[in-house]
Design a protein around this motif. Structure first.
Motif, PDB file in Angstrom:
ATOM      1  N   PRO A 205       0.929  -0.970  -0.070  1.00  0.00           N
ATOM      2  CA  PRO A 205       0.317  -0.210   0.320  1.00  0.00           C
ATOM      3  C   PRO A 205       0.738   1.189   0.014  1.00  0.00           C
ATOM      4  O   PRO A 205       0.642   1.802  -0.528  1.00  0.00           O
ATOM      5  CB  PRO A 205      -0.807  -0.049   1.471  1.00  0.00           C
ATOM      6  CG  PRO A 205      -1.058  -1.459   1.414  1.00  0.00           C
ATOM      7  CD  PRO A 205       0.249  -2.237   0.800  1.00  0.00           C
TER       8      PRO A 205
ATOM      9  N   SER B 219       0.991   4.247  -3.564  1.00  0.00           N
ATOM     10  CA  SER B 219       0.155   5.324  -2.942  1.00  0.00           C
ATOM     11  C   SER B 219       1.059   5.923  -3.377  1.00  0.00           C
ATOM     12  O   SER B 219       1.234   7.446  -3.332  1.00  0.00           O
ATOM     13  CB  SER B 219      -0.019   5.457  -1.897  1.00  0.00           C
ATOM     14  OG  SER B 219       1.363   5.487  -0.338  1.00  0.00           O
TER      15      SER B 219
ATOM     16  N   PRO C 299      -3.428   4.506   3.289  1.00  0.00           N
ATOM     17  CA  PRO C 299      -2.807   5.509   2.239  1.00  0.00           C
ATOM     18  C   PRO C 299      -3.709   4.622   0.961  1.00  0.00           C
ATOM     19  O   PRO C 299      -3.945   3.963   0.069  1.00  0.00           O
ATOM     20  CB  PRO C 299      -1.600   4.675   1.906  1.00  0.00           C
ATOM     21  CG  PRO C 299      -1.584   3.002   3.088  1.00  0.00           C
ATOM     22  CD  PRO C 299      -2.918   3.386   3.568  1.00  0.00           C
ATOM     23  N   LYS C 300      -3.844   6.078   0.045  1.00  0.00           N
ATOM     24  CA  LYS C 300      -4.523   6.492  -0.831  1.00  0.00           C
ATOM     25  C   LYS C 300      -3.778   4.902  -2.498  1.00  0.00           C
ATOM     26  O   LYS C 300      -2.693   5.873  -2.556  1.00  0.00           O
ATOM     27  CB  LYS C 300      -5.027   6.786  -1.408  1.00  0.00           C
ATOM     28  CG  LYS C 300      -6.100   7.744  -0.038  1.00  0.00           C
ATOM     29  CD  LYS C 300      -6.576   8.986  -0.758  1.00  0.00           C
ATOM     30  CE  LYS C 300      -8.303   9.171   0.441  1.00  0.00           C
ATOM     31  NZ  LYS C 300      -8.558  10.042  -0.322  1.00  0.00           N
ATOM     32  N   ALA C 301      -4.301   4.520  -3.205  1.00  0.00           N
ATOM     33  CA  ALA C 301      -3.496   4.183  -4.563  1.00  0.00           C
ATOM     34  C   ALA C 301      -3.675   5.073  -5.148  1.00  0.00           C
ATOM     35  O   ALA C 301      -4.812   5.888  -5.063  1.00  0.00           O
ATOM     36  CB  ALA C 301      -3.476   2.194  -5.065  1.00  0.00           C
TER      37      ALA C 301
ATOM     38  N   TRP D  99      -1.774   6.297  -7.154  1.00  0.00           N
ATOM     39  CA  TRP D  99      -0.314   7.374  -7.472  1.00  0.00           C
ATOM     40  C   TRP D  99      -0.097   6.614  -8.720  1.00  0.00           C
ATOM     41  O   TRP D  99       0.322   5.946  -9.495  1.00  0.00           O
ATOM     42  CB  TRP D  99       0.997   7.350  -6.609  1.00  0.00           C
ATOM     43  CG  TRP D  99       2.180   7.843  -6.508  1.00  0.00           C
ATOM     44  CD1 TRP D  99       2.424   8.917  -6.354  1.00  0.00           C
ATOM     45  CD2 TRP D  99       3.132   7.301  -7.434  1.00  0.00           C
ATOM     46  NE1 TRP D  99       3.529   9.688  -6.858  1.00  0.00           N
ATOM     47  CE2 TRP D  99       4.226   8.535  -7.056  1.00  0.00           C
ATOM     48  CE3 TRP D  99       3.505   6.155  -7.263  1.00  0.00           C
ATOM     49  CZ2 TRP D  99       5.152   7.863  -7.474  1.00  0.00           C
ATOM     50  CZ3 TRP D  99       4.665   5.912  -7.685  1.00  0.00           C
ATOM     51  CH2 TRP D  99       6.356   6.179  -7.775  1.00  0.00           C
TER      52      TRP D  99
END
Length: 275
Positions: A53, A57, A132-134, A136
């Motif tokens: 993760p 991100s 965490p946000k994917a 990126w």
């Protein structure tokens, strides 16, 4: 040689993880660290599930590249374009060598972050509870690059020259990928083995590597805090295997800074790209 699962031999889940690593590391290959983990049952899927993760991100890569940014390295003697041609390096090869160096400068700090995070998990440190946000978007991949040379396929003198730049991991011979790619040009490899081996004990070269390690180590706590809780599946591998993994991580902690420092030194020694 150190056991590894070659990219062309990967299937199923491992092949999918390899593809994600290539995309997120922004290089057209998977490093020996992950190829070695893939030979140990359960290790790469668990590691990727636990740590992936912060790479999806971009948190880990951003930290790694920030740590390496602006690293000052000692100079090597300049390599002339005429010398490259004597060694069989044409214009396309020169571009490839420049890309090889850039790729290891890019990928090795990221591997140091992965190693630091994995070491903390093995030590029993609890990760954060972040999400965490994917999504990126990594930079464009470096390349194209030549394939890794298989040491066993080389003539004896070339094998010995390549091995002179190697080390051991958990008692097994290991030659970093930078040198295995540069072995595409035996004359260049012989020159680099001659000029780089003394640098392995040079105070200024070692200090550059230590500065990189210190900068990466300073980034690890914040990246670790950005991890989600440990997954329940796949299960964490058995503790009896931790010693072998730690031994591998110890070696990569030595060779990864070397790849950054030597990658920059070699790249800087090449003729100017627009010359």
């Amino acid at each position: 040689m150190l056991a590894e699962l070659r990219e062309r031999d990967a299937t199923g889940e491992i092949a999918e993880i390899y593809a994600e690593i290539r995309r997120l590391w922004a290089v057209p290959y998977v490093s020996s660290l992950q190829r070695h983990l893939a030979t140990r049952p359960g290790w790469l899927p668990w590691t990727w599930t636990a740590l992936g993760p912060v790479f999806a991100s971009g948190i880990a890569q951003t930290a790694a590249w920030r740590a390496a940014d602006g690293l000052v390295v000692p100079p090597l003697a300049s390599i002339s374009r005429d010398a490259l041609r004597v060694w069989g390096v044409d214009a396309a090869g020169e571009r490839a060598i420049r890309s090889i160096c850039a790729s290891f400068v890019r990928v090795s700090p990221v591997n140091l972050v992965l190693s630091g995070l994995l070491r903390r998990l093995l030590n029993g440190d609890p990760p954060g509870r972040a999400q965490p946000k994917a999504g990126w978007v990594p930079p464009s991949s470096v390349g194209p690059l030549p394939a890794l040379v298989e040491p066993a396929a080389l003539p004896p003198a070339e094998q010995a020259t390549l091995a002179s730049l190697g080390t051991t991991v958990d008692g097994q011979p290991f030659v970093p990928g930078l040198y295995r790619m540069l072995a595409t040009w035996p004359g260049l490899l012989a020159h680099l083995a001659t000029v780089l081996r003394p640098q392995l004990a040079d105070a200024a070269t070692l200090a550059a590597g230590q500065r990189l390690l210190a900068a990466v180590d300073a980034e690890i706590p914040a990246v670790f805090a950005a991890l989600p809780t440990l997954p329940t599946a796949p299960p964490m591998p058995a503790e009896k295997e931790f010693a072998g993994i730690r031994s591998a991580l110890d070696t990569y902690r030595k060779t990864s800074p070397e790849m950054v420092v030597f990658g920059r030194m070699i790249g800087d020694a090449l003729p100017a790209a627009d010359a």
